[in-house]
Structure formats: structure tokens, C-alpha cells
Scaffold this active site. Structure first.
Site, PDB file in Angstrom:
ATOM      1  N   LYS A 133       0.866  -1.175   0.000  1.00 12.04           N
ATOM      2  CA  LYS A 133       0.000   0.000   0.000  1.00 12.04           C
ATOM      3  C   LYS A 133       0.904   1.227   0.000  1.00 12.04           C
ATOM      4  O   LYS A 133       1.680   1.443   0.932  1.00 12.04           O
ATOM      5  CB  LYS A 133      -0.904   0.008   1.236  1.00 12.04           C
ATOM      6  CG  LYS A 133      -1.692   1.302   1.405  1.00 12.04           C
ATOM      7  CD  LYS A 133      -2.437   1.316   2.726  1.00 12.04           C
ATOM      8  CE  LYS A 133      -2.976   2.704   3.040  1.00 12.04           C
ATOM      9  NZ  LYS A 133      -3.629   2.763   4.370  1.00 12.04           N
ATOM     10  N   GLY A 139      -8.188   8.599  10.665  1.00 13.76           N
ATOM     11  CA  GLY A 139      -8.459   8.654  12.093  1.00 13.76           C
ATOM     12  C   GLY A 139      -9.574   9.582  12.527  1.00 13.76           C
ATOM     13  O   GLY A 139      -9.864   9.685  13.720  1.00 13.76           O
ATOM     14  N   ALA A 154      -9.592   4.652   5.254  1.00 14.82           N
ATOM     15  CA  ALA A 154      -9.411   5.813   6.148  1.00 14.82           C
ATOM     16  C   ALA A 154     -10.714   6.575   6.384  1.00 14.82           C
ATOM     17  O   ALA A 154     -11.506   6.794   5.470  1.00 14.82           O
ATOM     18  CB  ALA A 154      -8.353   6.772   5.638  1.00 14.82           C
ATOM     19  N   GLY A 155     -10.917   6.962   7.640  1.00 18.43           N
ATOM     20  CA  GLY A 155     -12.052   7.793   8.009  1.00 18.43           C
ATOM     21  C   GLY A 155     -13.311   7.042   8.380  1.00 18.43           C
ATOM     22  O   GLY A 155     -14.300   7.652   8.797  1.00 18.43           O
ATOM     23  N   ASN A 158      -8.934   0.590  10.570  1.00 18.22           N
ATOM     24  CA  ASN A 158      -8.114   0.263  11.730  1.00 18.22           C
ATOM     25  C   ASN A 158      -8.677   0.931  12.976  1.00 18.22           C
ATOM     26  O   ASN A 158      -9.214   0.282  13.869  1.00 18.22           O
ATOM     27  CB  ASN A 158      -6.665   0.673  11.482  1.00 18.22           C
ATOM     28  CG  ASN A 158      -5.724   0.257  12.593  1.00 18.22           C
ATOM     29  OD1 ASN A 158      -4.527   0.466  12.506  1.00 18.22           O
ATOM     30  ND2 ASN A 158      -6.207  -0.353  13.663  1.00 18.22           N
ATOM     31  N   SER A 159      -8.599   2.272  13.042  1.00 20.17           N
ATOM     32  CA  SER A 159      -8.995   2.995  14.253  1.00 20.17           C
ATOM     33  C   SER A 159     -10.437   2.722  14.650  1.00 20.17           C
ATOM     34  O   SER A 159     -10.756   2.674  15.842  1.00 20.17           O
ATOM     35  CB  SER A 159      -8.794   4.499  14.063  1.00 20.17           C
ATOM     36  OG  SER A 159      -7.440   4.800  13.843  1.00 20.17           O
TER      37      SER A 159
END
EC number: 2.8.1.10
Length: 255
Positions: free
Chosen positions: A96, A157, A183-184, A205-206
Site C-alpha cells: 500500500k 483517524g 481511512a475515516g 483500523n482505528s
């Protein structure tokens, strides 16, 4: 079935491995997510010194496709160097490409990303660039030969969900390679929405690791992605601006 280059995955959830409070929670969340792909920042992994801590020590990596990323890179040279470290360590030839262009928003640098992808493709990597929701850039990268395109939902995040569904839908519509929303993502609703827009997969992830209950959230994400994909394949009804009765009008004469 999700296919990226030579790799085939049953799950359409790609899970990041950072930010978990401890290894036990991380391991349980990975299991609950049903993922086939684990992604991680190469700079966080101690690939050459076995005496140093390994954040994935309790995970049997043979059960997964490992998907390293170049997080932390700010230049083309840094991204290439990180990719080479991962490849030479025998981690994976799929990378990535993540090159941050702004320290405040953590938005990716489109020019550096394109240049790095060009070099990595020439060197035989399976290349998956992380980009903003840029319709033109996504197409140019596909034309360059990347194996998947990874547009963000919103900045890393933030948990804001999908900021620009219109652009994401354009990217999906025009694509001939897998589109992985990355993301997001903040909730299972966001993940389902990404899949309903036609994305091939979601990387997060987050949203899991920082949830109050990461294990439950991992399962929620799994189900949300499955539901969103089914909804996309089923085909939603057209949006209308006037009401339309769902009950039949036949038989009203008997009332």
C-alpha cells in the site's frame, strides 16, 4: 471473492493492526472480523531484529495475506525504501503506497504517490495507492497499471465516514481494478455505505482498535460490509421525489 493481483480473499474487510490496547484484544478482534488481510506500517515492524518487540507476535501470519504499507513516508524515495525493506524481508510483494503530503490533515500527496507507483510497478510490486477521493487521479493510476486504488472516505483517524459519496461513486463507476475505501471509517454504517456505493472492499483500523469494545466492533464491521455488498448486488430502488403507495389499488371499489 476479492482479487488483487494474484491474491484472492473471501473477506472484503482489510484490517489494520495498530493502536490496539493489548495483543489479546488485537488477536480477538482479528478473529471476530473474519478478515483475510492484515495491513501494517513497515516502520512499526521489527523485520530484522527478532529480539525487539513484535506487535503481531501472537498472530499466525500464515493464515493471512500480509499487506505492508509505507505509512510515515513523505517522499517518493522514502516510500520506495520502505517497500524494499518489506520485500527483502519476505513479508509480501503487495504494498500500500501511502505518502503523506500535509502534516495537519494527513492527506496523501498525489504527485509523489503517482511517481512512487510508477517506480514500484517497474520493479514488479503489486501496487495499491492510497489517495484522496480524486476521480481523475484514480483513473490515471489505473491507466498506469496499479492493481487496486484506495480512496479515502475522510482523513485518517477522523471517523467522519464518507465525506464525498459522489466522487467515490464516480471512482467506482469508472474503475476496472478493485476500489478499496480506506481511512475515516467510524462505524459499521460507514462501512456498509462504502460497499453500497460499489466499493470492492474496506480497509479500516482505528474504527475497531479505538472502539469501546474492539471485538464487538470488528464483528459489526464484518456484518456491515457483508450487508452493504449484498445491498449493492441486490440493487436499491430508485430515489423518487413523490410518494408512491406500496399497497395495490385493486379492490378499492368494494369499500
Amino acid at each position: 471473492m476479492l482479487k488483487i493481483g494474484p491474491y484472492e480473499m473471501e473477506s472484503r474487510l482489510l484490517l489494520g493492526t495498530g493502536k490496539f490496547d493489548n495483543e489479546e484484544i488485537q488477536t480477538k478482534a482479528i478473529e471476530a472480523s473474519g478478515t483475510d488481510v492484515l495491513t501494517f506500517a513497515v516502520r512499526r515492524m521489527n523485520l530484522y531484529d527478532k529480539n525487539l518487540p513484535n506487535p503481531l507476535a501472537n498472530v499466525n501470519l500464515k493464515d493471512f495475506v500480509t499487506f505492508p504499507n509505507t505509512a510515515g513516508a513523505k517522499t517518493v524515495d522514502e516510500a520506495i525504501r520502505i517497500a524494499e525493506i518489506a520485500k527483502h524481508a519476505g513479508v509480501c510483494d503487495m504494498i500500500k503506497v501511502e505518502i503523506i503530503g500535509d502534516d495537519e490533515t494527513l492527506l496523501p500527496d498525489p504527485i509523489a504517490t503517482y511517481e512512487a507507483c510508477e517506480i514500484l510497478l517497474e520493479r514488479g510490486y503489486i501496487v495499491c495507492p492510497y489517495i484522496a477521493e480524486d476521480v481523475v487521479l484514480a483513473k490515471r493510476l489505473e491507466e498506469l497499471g496499479v492493481h487496486a486504488v484506495m480512496p479515502l472516505a475522510s482523513p485518517i483517524g477522523t471517523g467522519r465516514g464518507i465525506n464525498n459519496p459522489l466522487n467515490l461513486s464516480y471512482i467506482v463507476k469508472n474503475a476496472n481494478v478493485p476500489i478499496i475505501v480506506d481511512a475515516g471509517i467510524g462505524s459499521a454504517k460507514d462501512a456498509a455505505e462504502a460497499m453500497e456505493l460499489g466499493a470492492d472492499a474496506v480497509l479500516l483500523n482505528s474504527a475497531v482498535s479505538r472502539a469501546k469494545d474492539p471485538v464487538k466492533m470488528a464483528e459489526a464491521m464484518k456484518l456491515g460490509i457483508e450487508a452493504g455488498r449484498l445491498s449493492y448486488e441486490a440493487g436499491r430502488i430508485p430515489v423518487k421525489y413523490t410518494a408512491q403507495a406500496s399497497s395495490p389499488s385493486e379492490g378499492l371499489g368494494f369499500l
